[in-house]
Design a protein around this motif. Structure first.
Motif, PDB file in Angstrom:
ATOM      1  N   SER A 159       4.840  14.536 -10.732  1.00  0.00           N
ATOM      2  CA  SER A 159       6.023  14.635 -11.579  1.00  0.00           C
ATOM      3  C   SER A 159       5.652  14.848 -13.043  1.00  0.00           C
ATOM      4  N   SER A 160       4.417  14.587 -13.390  1.00  0.00           N
ATOM      5  CA  SER A 160       3.993  14.790 -14.774  1.00  0.00           C
ATOM      6  C   SER A 160       2.633  15.493 -14.761  1.00  0.00           C
ATOM      7  N   VAL A 161       2.041  15.580 -15.913  1.00  0.00           N
ATOM      8  CA  VAL A 161       0.759  16.272 -15.999  1.00  0.00           C
ATOM      9  C   VAL A 161      -0.408  15.295 -15.898  1.00  0.00           C
ATOM     10  N   GLU A 162      -0.178  14.134 -15.322  1.00  0.00           N
ATOM     11  CA  GLU A 162      -1.241  13.134 -15.170  1.00  0.00           C
ATOM     12  C   GLU A 162      -2.281  13.624 -14.174  1.00  0.00           C
ATOM     13  N   GLU A 163      -3.523  13.269 -14.431  1.00  0.00           N
ATOM     14  CA  GLU A 163      -4.592  13.546 -13.479  1.00  0.00           C
ATOM     15  C   GLU A 163      -4.623  12.431 -12.445  1.00  0.00           C
ATOM     16  N   TRP A 164      -5.423  12.625 -11.400  1.00  0.00           N
ATOM     17  CA  TRP A 164      -5.468  11.641 -10.317  1.00  0.00           C
ATOM     18  C   TRP A 164      -5.950  10.281 -10.805  1.00  0.00           C
ATOM     19  N   ASP A 165      -6.981  10.257 -11.642  1.00  0.00           N
ATOM     20  CA  ASP A 165      -7.518   8.969 -12.093  1.00  0.00           C
ATOM     21  C   ASP A 165      -6.511   8.213 -12.955  1.00  0.00           C
ATOM     22  N   THR A 166      -5.798   8.922 -13.811  1.00  0.00           N
ATOM     23  CA  THR A 166      -4.777   8.282 -14.642  1.00  0.00           C
ATOM     24  C   THR A 166      -3.616   7.789 -13.788  1.00  0.00           C
ATOM     25  N   ALA A 167      -3.217   8.573 -12.810  1.00  0.00           N
ATOM     26  CA  ALA A 167      -2.123   8.165 -11.918  1.00  0.00           C
ATOM     27  C   ALA A 167      -2.506   6.925 -11.127  1.00  0.00           C
ATOM     28  N   LEU A 168      -3.752   6.858 -10.666  1.00  0.00           N
ATOM     29  CA  LEU A 168      -4.208   5.683  -9.924  1.00  0.00           C
ATOM     30  C   LEU A 168      -4.190   4.424 -10.797  1.00  0.00           C
ATOM     31  N   LEU A 169      -4.614   4.565 -12.045  1.00  0.00           N
ATOM     32  CA  LEU A 169      -4.641   3.411 -12.952  1.00  0.00           C
ATOM     33  C   LEU A 169      -3.230   2.951 -13.333  1.00  0.00           C
ATOM     34  N   ILE A 170      -2.352   3.889 -13.605  1.00  0.00           N
ATOM     35  CA  ILE A 170      -0.977   3.528 -13.959  1.00  0.00           C
ATOM     36  C   ILE A 170      -0.286   2.862 -12.776  1.00  0.00           C
ATOM     37  N   ALA A 171      -0.558   3.358 -11.578  1.00  0.00           N
ATOM     38  CA  ALA A 171       0.052   2.779 -10.377  1.00  0.00           C
ATOM     39  C   ALA A 171      -0.426   1.353 -10.144  1.00  0.00           C
ATOM     40  N   LEU A 172      -1.649   1.024 -10.591  1.00  0.00           N
ATOM     41  CA  LEU A 172      -2.130  -0.358 -10.480  1.00  0.00           C
ATOM     42  C   LEU A 172      -1.288  -1.314 -11.313  1.00  0.00           C
ATOM     43  N   VAL A 173      -0.693  -0.823 -12.367  1.00  0.00           N
ATOM     44  CA  VAL A 173       0.177  -1.649 -13.213  1.00  0.00           C
ATOM     45  C   VAL A 173       1.611  -1.625 -12.697  1.00  0.00           C
TER      46      VAL A 173
ATOM     47  N   LEU B   7       0.825  -1.210   0.000  1.00  0.00           N
ATOM     48  CA  LEU B   7       0.000   0.000   0.000  1.00  0.00           C
ATOM     49  C   LEU B   7       0.858   1.259   0.000  1.00  0.00           C
ATOM     50  N   ALA B   8       1.934   1.248   0.777  1.00  0.00           N
ATOM     51  CA  ALA B   8       2.831   2.405   0.817  1.00  0.00           C
ATOM     52  C   ALA B   8       3.497   2.614  -0.542  1.00  0.00           C
ATOM     53  N   LEU B   9       3.900   1.528  -1.178  1.00  0.00           N
ATOM     54  CA  LEU B   9       4.508   1.633  -2.510  1.00  0.00           C
ATOM     55  C   LEU B   9       3.498   2.170  -3.512  1.00  0.00           C
ATOM     56  N   TYR B  10       2.275   1.675  -3.447  1.00  0.00           N
ATOM     57  CA  TYR B  10       1.215   2.145  -4.345  1.00  0.00           C
ATOM     58  C   TYR B  10       0.974   3.646  -4.160  1.00  0.00           C
ATOM     59  N   ALA B  11       0.862   4.074  -2.909  1.00  0.00           N
ATOM     60  CA  ALA B  11       0.625   5.493  -2.632  1.00  0.00           C
ATOM     61  C   ALA B  11       1.793   6.349  -3.123  1.00  0.00           C
ATOM     62  N   LEU B  12       3.007   5.869  -2.919  1.00  0.00           N
ATOM     63  CA  LEU B  12       4.183   6.609  -3.384  1.00  0.00           C
ATOM     64  C   LEU B  12       4.183   6.741  -4.900  1.00  0.00           C
ATOM     65  N   VAL B  13       3.860   5.653  -5.596  1.00  0.00           N
ATOM     66  CA  VAL B  13       3.829   5.707  -7.064  1.00  0.00           C
ATOM     67  C   VAL B  13       2.750   6.665  -7.543  1.00  0.00           C
ATOM     68  N   VAL B  14       1.588   6.639  -6.899  1.00  0.00           N
ATOM     69  CA  VAL B  14       0.504   7.543  -7.293  1.00  0.00           C
ATOM     70  C   VAL B  14       0.931   8.995  -7.123  1.00  0.00           C
ATOM     71  N   VAL B  15       1.508   9.315  -5.989  1.00  0.00           N
ATOM     72  CA  VAL B  15       1.931  10.699  -5.735  1.00  0.00           C
ATOM     73  C   VAL B  15       3.038  11.106  -6.704  1.00  0.00           C
TER      74      VAL B  15
END
Length: 75
Positions: free
Chosen positions: A25-39, A12-20
């Motif tokens: 760090s880029s122009v990703e929105e929250w929903d896109t960041a959450l989906l990319i972090a799932l991968v 969970l900590a790794l997932y949260a770190l990747v999302v943040v």
């Protein structure tokens, strides 16, 4: 804390770190960041497991080596 709880907390900590990291760090929105972090999160965990396993196998192979290394034979 049991081993399963510790693994879940680290994941969970790794997932949260990747999302943040992705969000800020880029122009990703929250929903896109959450989906990319799932991968990215399972991939990062798998790569860590693979590295640990390869190091263990290399150490075991080094212990099982019956012939000395070429540098040691010249002595």
């Amino acid at each position: 804390m049991t081993k399963g709880q510790k693994n879940a907390a680290c994941t969970l900590a790794l997932y949260a770190l990747v999302v943040v990291m992705l969000r800020f760090s880029s122009v990703e929105e929250w929903d896109t960041a959450l989906l990319i972090a799932l991968v990215v999160t399972p991939l990062a965990l798998w790569m860590g497991w693979l590295r640990r396993r390869m190091n263990e196998q290399a150490a075991e192979w080094g212990r099982r080596r019956f012939r000395p290394w070429p540098e040691e034979r010249r002595r």
